[in-house]
Design a protein around this motif. Structure first.
Motif, PDB file in Angstrom:
ATOM      1  N   ARG A   1       0.816  -1.209   0.000  1.00 47.98           N
ATOM      2  CA  ARG A   1       0.000   0.000   0.000  1.00 47.98           C
ATOM      3  C   ARG A   1       0.857   1.269   0.000  1.00 47.98           C
ATOM      4  NH1 ARG A   1      -2.932  -4.098   1.802  1.00 47.98           N
ATOM      5  NH2 ARG A   1      -5.179  -4.031   1.418  1.00 47.98           N
ATOM      6  N   GLY A   2       2.194   1.072  -0.022  1.00 45.89           N
ATOM      7  CA  GLY A   2       3.080   2.217  -0.141  1.00 45.89           C
ATOM      8  C   GLY A   2       3.846   2.564   1.111  1.00 45.89           C
ATOM      9  N   PHE A   3       3.785   1.724   2.131  1.00 48.93           N
ATOM     10  CA  PHE A   3       4.588   1.932   3.339  1.00 48.93           C
ATOM     11  C   PHE A   3       5.972   1.301   3.157  1.00 48.93           C
ATOM     12  CE2 PHE A   3       0.394   2.521   5.045  1.00 48.93           C
ATOM     13  CZ  PHE A   3       0.528   3.322   6.165  1.00 48.93           C
ATOM     14  N   ALA A   4       6.947   1.821   3.869  1.00 47.59           N
ATOM     15  CA  ALA A   4       8.209   1.123   4.088  1.00 47.59           C
ATOM     16  C   ALA A   4       8.174   0.557   5.504  1.00 47.59           C
ATOM     17  CB  ALA A   4       9.382   2.073   3.925  1.00 47.59           C
ATOM     18  N   VAL A   5       8.843  -0.568   5.704  1.00 42.61           N
ATOM     19  CA  VAL A   5       8.941  -1.189   7.028  1.00 42.61           C
ATOM     20  C   VAL A   5      10.408  -1.434   7.326  1.00 42.61           C
ATOM     21  CG1 VAL A   5       8.374  -3.206   8.445  1.00 42.61           C
ATOM     22  CG2 VAL A   5       6.661  -2.277   6.873  1.00 42.61           C
ATOM     23  N   ALA A   6      10.828  -1.137   8.536  1.00 44.74           N
ATOM     24  CA  ALA A   6      12.187  -1.432   8.985  1.00 44.74           C
ATOM     25  C   ALA A   6      12.095  -2.231  10.278  1.00 44.74           C
ATOM     26  CB  ALA A   6      12.977  -0.156   9.215  1.00 44.74           C
ATOM     27  N   SER A   7      12.599  -3.460  10.249  1.00 47.52           N
ATOM     28  CA  SER A   7      12.593  -4.320  11.429  1.00 47.52           C
ATOM     29  C   SER A   7      13.983  -4.263  12.054  1.00 47.52           C
ATOM     30  CB  SER A   7      12.234  -5.754  11.038  1.00 47.52           C
ATOM     31  OG  SER A   7      12.030  -6.556  12.177  1.00 47.52           O
TER      32      SER A   7
END
Length: 689
Positions: free
Chosen positions: A486-492
Motif C-alpha cells: 500500500r506504499g509503506f516502508a517497514v524497517a525491522s
C-alpha cells in the motif's frame, strides 16, 4: 503505465484476513526414515498440527486427527513437543497435547500404509493416542527422547504448584524442574508414582541427552537471576541403573552460555558455547574404561573449540530443546553467520555448503543420511528443508566422500497470488549513537503498477521485535507486505540486545533497556530518512512484548514517532517481576535494568507508565486476555492514562488469546486497528479490503 497515487493509499489485494491466514509458522522438524515431520501452526483453528510428507511430492499430511494440538507450555514459551521412534510396520509417536499438557503415545502407520488403509475400507487410519502421564494441573513436559533401554521416554518435567497466599505468589518459589523417565507402557497414566526422576540439578533444565552407549547423560541447566544466553552449565553424569550419578559441569559457568549439546556416534559430546564471545562449536571427549566403582572413568578432557570463527552458530535458548546443529556420521551440520547465515557440513577439516541460496536457518535435526531444518531467504518464505548428505548416487559406498544432494522443500508453497505485491527484504546497517552499528532489515514499498507522486517519501513503520533477546528475519513477511503493498516502508530493527551478532552486541542492553533499544530504533528511522527512503513526519513504531515495551518507551521519551502500535506490552517494569509474570522471566530485569530495590530509581527513570503524561502520539493497544507473561493490567494501566488525557487511542482485548495471537480473527482485527491508527495520524486513508 503506472498509476500515480500517494504512498499509503495504493490498492492491494493483500487483505488483513489474507495476512492473518498465513500468520502461523513451522518448527520442530524431524527425520523419520523417508518421511519428514514438523509442527505447523494453524491460525484458523488456533492449534498446532503435526504434519509429515515424503520429498515434498504431495500436500503435507496431518499425523493426528482434528482437535489435537501438539504444543506445551514449559518455560512459558514451550519446548520440543514430540518424539518419533521409526519402525518398519509402525512408528511410535510420543507428544504433548496442549489442552491438558499430558504426554501421549500413538502408534502411527507409515505414510504409504496410511494411504492404503484409508483407501481399503474407508475408515480413517489416524491413530488413537493414549495418555502416558497422569492428569496434573501445573505439570508440563518437553523435549522427549528415547531412554537407553527403549522402554521409557526421558524428558524435562516442569511443575508449578498453586500459590497458597500473597506471601507465596512468586512463581520461582513454586516452580521446580527435573529430568524424568516416563514408561512407554502407559502405566504412569493413572499412577504418577511410576514416573521416575533421572536427574535434578538447576532451577531450569533443557536438552536431556543420553549418550549412544547408554553410559552417560548430558543436559543443560541454569539458575536465577541469570538467563540462558548469559550463562548455563553443560552437565554430564554417569548413568547407573537408569539414574544420573556424579553430575559435573564440563562446559559453561561464569559468563559462558551453552545453548545446545549433542552426542556423536563415537561418544564425543559436541556443544555450542561462547567463551570467546561467539557461539561456536566445541568438542568434549571422555576417557574410556570403567572405574572400580562402576563409573565411566577418565573424566572429561578439556573442551576444545574445534571451529572458531567470529560468527554466531547458535541462538538464544527461549524454548527447551532448541537445536542449531546436528552431528552426523558425515560430520557436523551447522548454521553460522552475522545476520545472514550459511548452512554447512563440517567434516573435521573443512566446511562444505549444503543449501546455497538460502540465508536463514533454524531447528536443525538429523538422522541417518539426512538433515532437516527450517530455512528461508529474502525471496522465499520459510519452509521445511530436507537435505541428503550422501549425494544422488544410490549405489555409492555409504562411507565414501560424496557431494551432498540437492535440498528438497517438504512443504512447497502453492502459487503465490500475492507475489507481485510482496516486498523483498534487504539487510542494512545504520549508524547509531556513540559510533555503534545498528543492524536492521528494510522492506521497501512494493506494487505491481503503482507509483507515488514525484518528490513524495513513503511513510515508515519501525518494527521492534520481542525478546528483547531475539532477532529479526530477512524473509518475505505477508504482514509487512500488507503495508508495503500500500506504499509503506517497514524497517525491522535488530537493536542492541539482539542475537545473531555476538555477545558484545547483545550485552549492549545490560542495564540500558528502554534507552539503547529506543536509541537504535530512532537511528534506523533517521538513516532511512537521510537516504530519502522514509518520511520522518510520517514514521510510526510498532512491536509486541519487549517490542511493545520499546514502543511505549519511545513514545514517552522521544518525538521521532507520530504513532505507536503496542502489542501485549510491559509498561511498569518495577511491577513486572516476581509474581507479576512467569518464572522464566521473573528475574530477567535484573540484567536488563537492575536489581530491586537497589536500582529502583533506574526502573522509575525508564518506566513508560511513570512517564505516560509525556505521550502525545496516538496509539492502538492490542492485548490477549489470557496472557500470563505480560498480563492485561500492564496494557490497561497505560490505556487508562491516555484515555484520561483525551488522547486518541484504541484498545482491543482478545478473549482466549495469550502472549502472541494465534487466532486469525485476532490478527486481522489488530491489523485493521493499525490501519485506522495510521489513517488518523498520517493524513492518508489506509484501507485493508
Amino acid at each position: 503505465m503506472a498509476q500515480v497515487r500517494s504512498y499509503g493509499e495504493w490498492p492491494s489485494p493483500i487483505t488483513a484476513e489474507a495476512a492473518a491466514a498465513q500468520s502461523g509458522g513451522r518448527n520442530w522438524p524431524a527425520v523419520v526414515g523417508p518421511e519428514t515431520w514438523w509442527c505447523g501452526a494453524d491460525p484458523a483453528s488456533a492449534t498446532v498440527r503435526l504434519l509429515r510428507s515424503v520429498d515434498g511430492a504431495a500436500e503435507p499430511v496431518p499425523v493426528l486427527g482434528a482437535g489435537w494440538s501438539v504444543r506445551n507450555l514449559v518455560q512459558g514459551y514451550g519446548g520440543r513437543p514430540y518424539l518419533v521412534v521409526p519402525g518398519r510396520q509402525r512408528h511410535t509417536l510420543v507428544f504433548t497435547e496442549h489442552r491438558d499438557q499430558r504426554l501421549y503415545r500413538a502408534s502411527v502407520l507409515p505414510l504409504g500404509a496410511t494411504e492404503a488403509a484409508d483407501a481399503g475400507d474407508g475408515a480413517s487410519a489416524r491413530p488413537e493416542p493414549a495418555p502416558l502421564t497422569p492428569v496434573a494441573d501445573g505439570t508440563w513436559y518437553a523435549d522427549p527422547v528415547l531412554g537407553p533401554d527403549g522402554t521409557e521416554v526421558w524428558c524435562v518435567r516442569e511443575t508449578t504448584r498453586s500459590a497458597t497466599g500473597p506471601d507465596d505468589a512468586d512463581p520461582a518459589g513454586r516452580t521446580s524442574r527435573d529430568l524424568v523417565a516416563v514408561p512407554l507402557d502407559g502405566s504412569a497414566a493413572e499412577d504418577g508414582s511410576r514416573l521416575r526422576t533421572v536427574a535434578r540439578s538447576h532451577h531450569f533444565l533443557s536438552g536431556v541427552r543420553p549418550s549412544p552407549d547408554g553410559r552417560r547423560l548430558a543436559w543443560i541447566g541454569w539458575d536465577h537471576p541469570r538467563m540462558p544466553w548469559e550463562t548455563t552449565d553443560l552437565m554430564v553424569a554417569d548413568l547407573v541403573d537408569g539414574v544420573a550419578v556424579d553430575p559435573r559441569r564440563v562446559l559453561g559457568g561464569g559468563d559462558v552460555s551453552v545453548p545446545q549439546a549433542e552426542w556423536a556416534d563415537d561418544g564425543a559430546l559436541y556443544a555450542m558455547a561462547d567463551p570467546d564471545g561467539w557461539w561456536n562449536l566445541h568438542r568434549i571427549t571422555f576417557g574410556s574404561g570403567a572405574d572400580a566403582d562402576g563409573g565411566t572413568g577418565g573424566g572429561a578432557d578439556k573442551p576444545e573449540c574445534v571451529l572458531p570463527m567470529p560468527r554466531e552458530c547458535a541462538g538464544p535458548l527461549w524454548q527447551v530443546g532448541g537445536r542449531w546443529f546436528a552431528p552426523t556420521r558425515h560430520g557436523v551440520v551447522l548454521r553460522h553467520g552475522v545476520g545472514e547465515q550459511r548452512l554447512e557440513l563440517w567434516d573435521g577439516s573443512q566446511l562444505r555448503g549444503l543449501a546455497e541460496g538460502w540465508t536463514e536457518f533454524g531447528d536443525v535435526s538429523a538422522e541417518g543420511d539426512h538433515v532437516v531444518l527450517i530455512a528461508g531467504s529474502p525471496t522465499r518464505g520459510r519452509t521445511v528443508l530436507r537435505i541428503p548428505l550422501t549425494g544422488p548416487d544410490p549405489d555409492a559406498d555409504a562411507d565414501s566422500d560424496t557431494t551432498p544432494g540437492a535440498p528438497v522443500e517438504c512443504d512447497p508453497a502453492p502459487a503465490d497470488p500475492f507475489a507481485a505485491w510482496r516486498s523483498t527484504p534487504e539487510r542494512r546497517i545504520a549508524p547509531g549513537p556513540h559510533g555503534r552499528e545498528v543492524h536492521y532489515v528494510y522492506y521497501p514499498p512494493a506494487h505491481l503498477d503503482c507509483a507515488a507522486p514525484e518528490g513524495e517519501r513513503p511513510p515508515l513503520l519501525v518494527h521492534v521485535h520481542g525478546g528483547p533477546t531475539s532477532a529479526t528475519s530477512a524473509t518475505p513477511n505477508l504482514e509487512f507486505s500488507l503495508f508495503c503493498s500500500r506504499g509503506f516502508a517497514v524497517a525491522s530493527v535488530d537493536y542492541g540486545g539482539s542475537t545473531g551478532y555476538g555477545r558484545e552486541y547483545r550485552e549492549r542492553l545490560h542495564h540500558t533497556w528502554g534507552v539503547v533499544d529506543v536509541e537504535d530504533s530512532v537511528a534506523v528511522a533517521a538513516d532511512l530518512a537521510a537516504l530519502g527512503l522514509a518520511d520522518p513526519a510520517r514514521t510510526a513504531i510498532r512491536g509486541g512484548s519487549a517490542g511493545g515495551w520499546t514502543t511505549l518507551a519511545a513514545l514517552t521519551s522521544v518525538d521521532a514517532f507520530c504513532a505507536g502500535a503496542v502489542y501485549y506490552p510491559i509498561s511498569s517494569p518495577e511491577e513486572w517481576t516476581y509474581d507479576q509474570t512467569h518464572d522464566f522471566e521473573s528475574r530477567y530485569l535484573d540484567s536488563l535494568i537492575g536489581e530491586l530495590p537497589r536500582d529502583l530509581e533506574r526502573y522509575r527513570s525508564v518506566s513508560p507508565l511513570g512517564h505516560a503524561d509525556r505521550i502525545s502520539s496516538p496509539m492502538v493497544v492490542l492485548q490477549g486476555a489470557d496472557d500470563f507473561i505480560c498480563r492485561p493490567d500492564q496494557a490497561e494501566r497505560i490505556v487508562a492514562v491516555v484515555a484520561e488525557r483525551g488522547l486518541w487511542h484504541r484498545y482491543l482485548l482478545f478473549a482466549g488469546e495469550g502472549h502472541g495471537f494465534r487466532m486469525s480473527e485476532s490478527v486481522s482485527r489488530s491489523l485493521r486497528a493499525e490501519a485506522e491508527l495510521y489513517s488518523h495520524t498520517m493524513g492518508i486513508t489506509v484501507t485493508l479490503d
